[in-house]
Design a protein around this motif. Structure first.
Motif, PDB file in Angstrom:
ATOM      1  N   ASN A  65       0.963  -1.604   0.141  1.00 53.30           N
ATOM      2  CA  ASN A  65      -0.038  -0.136  -0.396  1.00 53.30           C
ATOM      3  C   ASN A  65       0.953   1.501   0.035  1.00 53.30           C
ATOM      4  OD1 ASN A  65      -2.296   2.111   0.056  1.00 53.30           O
ATOM      5  ND2 ASN A  65      -2.340   1.465   2.257  1.00 53.30           N
ATOM      6  N   VAL A  66       2.051   1.455   0.683  1.00 52.95           N
ATOM      7  CA  VAL A  66       2.778   2.469   1.202  1.00 52.95           C
ATOM      8  C   VAL A  66       4.131   2.682   0.193  1.00 52.95           C
ATOM      9  CG1 VAL A  66       4.553   3.381   2.550  1.00 52.95           C
ATOM     10  CG2 VAL A  66       3.227   2.273   3.417  1.00 52.95           C
ATOM     11  N   LEU A  67       3.895   1.724  -1.110  1.00 56.70           N
ATOM     12  CA  LEU A  67       5.302   1.151  -2.384  1.00 56.70           C
ATOM     13  C   LEU A  67       3.319   2.114  -3.486  1.00 56.70           C
ATOM     14  CD1 LEU A  67       6.626  -1.318  -2.098  1.00 56.70           C
ATOM     15  CD2 LEU A  67       7.336   0.564  -1.900  1.00 56.70           C
ATOM     16  N   ASN A  68       2.421   1.682  -3.603  1.00 52.53           N
ATOM     17  CA  ASN A  68       1.436   2.351  -4.525  1.00 52.53           C
ATOM     18  C   ASN A  68       1.052   3.437  -4.121  1.00 52.53           C
ATOM     19  OD1 ASN A  68       0.534  -0.319  -5.308  1.00 52.53           O
ATOM     20  ND2 ASN A  68      -0.224  -0.823  -4.065  1.00 52.53           N
ATOM     21  N   LYS A  69       1.023   3.934  -2.632  1.00 49.14           N
ATOM     22  CA  LYS A  69       0.737   5.774  -2.581  1.00 49.14           C
ATOM     23  C   LYS A  69       2.008   6.607  -3.202  1.00 49.14           C
ATOM     24  CE  LYS A  69      -2.248   5.275   1.400  1.00 49.14           C
ATOM     25  NZ  LYS A  69      -1.484   5.468   3.089  1.00 49.14           N
ATOM     26  N   VAL A  70       3.929   5.455  -2.743  1.00 56.05           N
ATOM     27  CA  VAL A  70       4.034   6.733  -3.275  1.00 56.05           C
ATOM     28  C   VAL A  70       3.971   6.101  -4.976  1.00 56.05           C
ATOM     29  CG1 VAL A  70       7.372   6.188  -3.516  1.00 56.05           C
ATOM     30  CG2 VAL A  70       6.040   5.732  -1.462  1.00 56.05           C
ATOM     31  N   GLU A  71       3.630   5.633  -5.840  1.00 58.37           N
ATOM     32  CA  GLU A  71       4.251   5.518  -7.541  1.00 58.37           C
ATOM     33  C   GLU A  71       2.838   6.240  -7.648  1.00 58.37           C
ATOM     34  OE1 GLU A  71       3.213   1.892 -10.585  1.00 58.37           O
ATOM     35  OE2 GLU A  71       4.229   2.113  -8.770  1.00 58.37           O
ATOM     36  N   TYR A  72       2.155   6.530  -7.224  1.00 60.42           N
ATOM     37  CA  TYR A  72       0.228   7.520  -7.140  1.00 60.42           C
ATOM     38  C   TYR A  72       1.445   8.520  -7.467  1.00 60.42           C
ATOM     39  CZ  TYR A  72      -3.512   9.727  -7.662  1.00 60.42           C
ATOM     40  OH  TYR A  72      -4.563  10.314  -8.068  1.00 60.42           O
ATOM     41  N   ALA A  73       2.003   9.828  -6.351  1.00 63.84           N
ATOM     42  CA  ALA A  73       2.413  10.298  -5.792  1.00 63.84           C
ATOM     43  C   ALA A  73       3.763  10.999  -7.778  1.00 63.84           C
ATOM     44  CB  ALA A  73       3.157  11.080  -4.950  1.00 63.84           C
ATOM     45  N   GLN A  74       3.732   9.393  -7.484  1.00 56.76           N
ATOM     46  CA  GLN A  74       5.084  10.047  -8.530  1.00 56.76           C
ATOM     47  C   GLN A  74       3.844  10.293  -9.832  1.00 56.76           C
ATOM     48  OE1 GLN A  74       7.929   6.881  -8.774  1.00 56.76           O
ATOM     49  NE2 GLN A  74       9.174   8.533  -9.365  1.00 56.76           N
ATOM     50  N   GLN A  75       3.514   9.290  -9.885  1.00 60.03           N
ATOM     51  CA  GLN A  75       2.678   9.916 -11.249  1.00 60.03           C
ATOM     52  C   GLN A  75       2.320  10.861 -11.353  1.00 60.03           C
ATOM     53  OE1 GLN A  75       3.510   7.451 -13.753  1.00 60.03           O
ATOM     54  NE2 GLN A  75       4.322   6.171 -12.629  1.00 60.03           N
ATOM     55  N   ARG A  76       1.327  11.470 -10.370  1.00 54.14           N
ATOM     56  CA  ARG A  76       1.184  12.672 -10.375  1.00 54.14           C
ATOM     57  C   ARG A  76       1.968  14.188  -9.986  1.00 54.14           C
ATOM     58  NH1 ARG A  76      -2.090  13.261  -5.030  1.00 54.14           N
ATOM     59  NH2 ARG A  76      -0.165  14.232  -4.331  1.00 54.14           N
ATOM     60  N   TRP A  77       2.551  13.782  -9.836  1.00 53.63           N
ATOM     61  CA  TRP A  77       4.042  14.798 -10.358  1.00 53.63           C
ATOM     62  C   TRP A  77       4.243  14.945 -11.561  1.00 53.63           C
ATOM     63  CZ3 TRP A  77       8.898  13.970 -11.102  1.00 53.63           C
ATOM     64  CH2 TRP A  77       9.876  15.019 -10.689  1.00 53.63           C
TER      65      TRP A  77
END
Length: 182
Positions: free
Chosen positions: A151-163
């Motif tokens: 879940n933490v990895l997914n959140k980081v990946e999602y934030a990176q994609q958004r950025w």
């Protein structure tokens, strides 16, 4: 075989480094004169004797032309500190050796240590699970921890994609529409 070649070349290099060499010399550069080609002469003499008459041996021209020949030669007295050169080379080779050892450690030793460490921790964990009265009691905790990591990895990946999308939008605004965001 490779190791013996390296050790031989290292030994030859050390012989060159520690070979006794003179720290002073007189260097005369003589250009071509009549039918004689140019030549460079080196000799270990004192600074007061650094001239064509003391350095150029054998004299390539006969007696009457010696003065004219020597006037064309340029002689310079040179000093160097071979101790400083040797110390610098030793420091350089030491640093190079340390970096080589570190590279060997990173490529060979560290993976072996990681395998042993992770293998050992898994053995300890499996021993604890065997001693448990309820064999599947910890299964839920392990599953929850793995889900939370994912879940933490997914959140980081999602934030990176958004950025990345925001950066692309800003580039479009600045370069295509020539609008600066405020």
């Amino acid at each position: 075989m490779w190791l013996s070649i390296c050790s031989q070349s290292f030994s030859n290099l050390m012989l060159l480094i520690f070979q006794n060499s003179e720290d002073v010399r007189c260097k005369c550069i003589c250009p071509p004169y009549k039918d004689h080609s140019g030549h460079i002469y080196n000799k270990n003499v004192s600074q007061k004797d650094c001239d064509c008459l003391h350095v150029v041996e054998p004299m390539p021209v006969p007696g009457p032309d010696v003065e004219a020949y020597c006037l064309r030669c340029e002689c310079k007295y040179e000093e160097r500190s071979s101790v400083t050169i040797k110390v610098t080379i030793i420091i350089y080779l030491s640093i190079l050796g340390l970096l080589l050892l570190y590279m060997v450690y990173l490529t060979l030793v560290e993976p072996i240590l990681k395998r042993r460490l992770f293998g050992h921790s898994q053995l300890i964990q499996s021993d604890e699970d065997i001693g448990d009265h309820q064999p599947f009691a910890n299964a839920h905790d392990v599953l929850a921890r793995s889900r939370s990591r994912a879940n933490v990895l997914n959140k980081v990946e999602y934030a990176q994609q958004r950025w990345k999308l925001q950066v692309q939008e800003q580039r479009k605004s600045v370069f295509d529409r020539h609008v600066v965001l405020s």
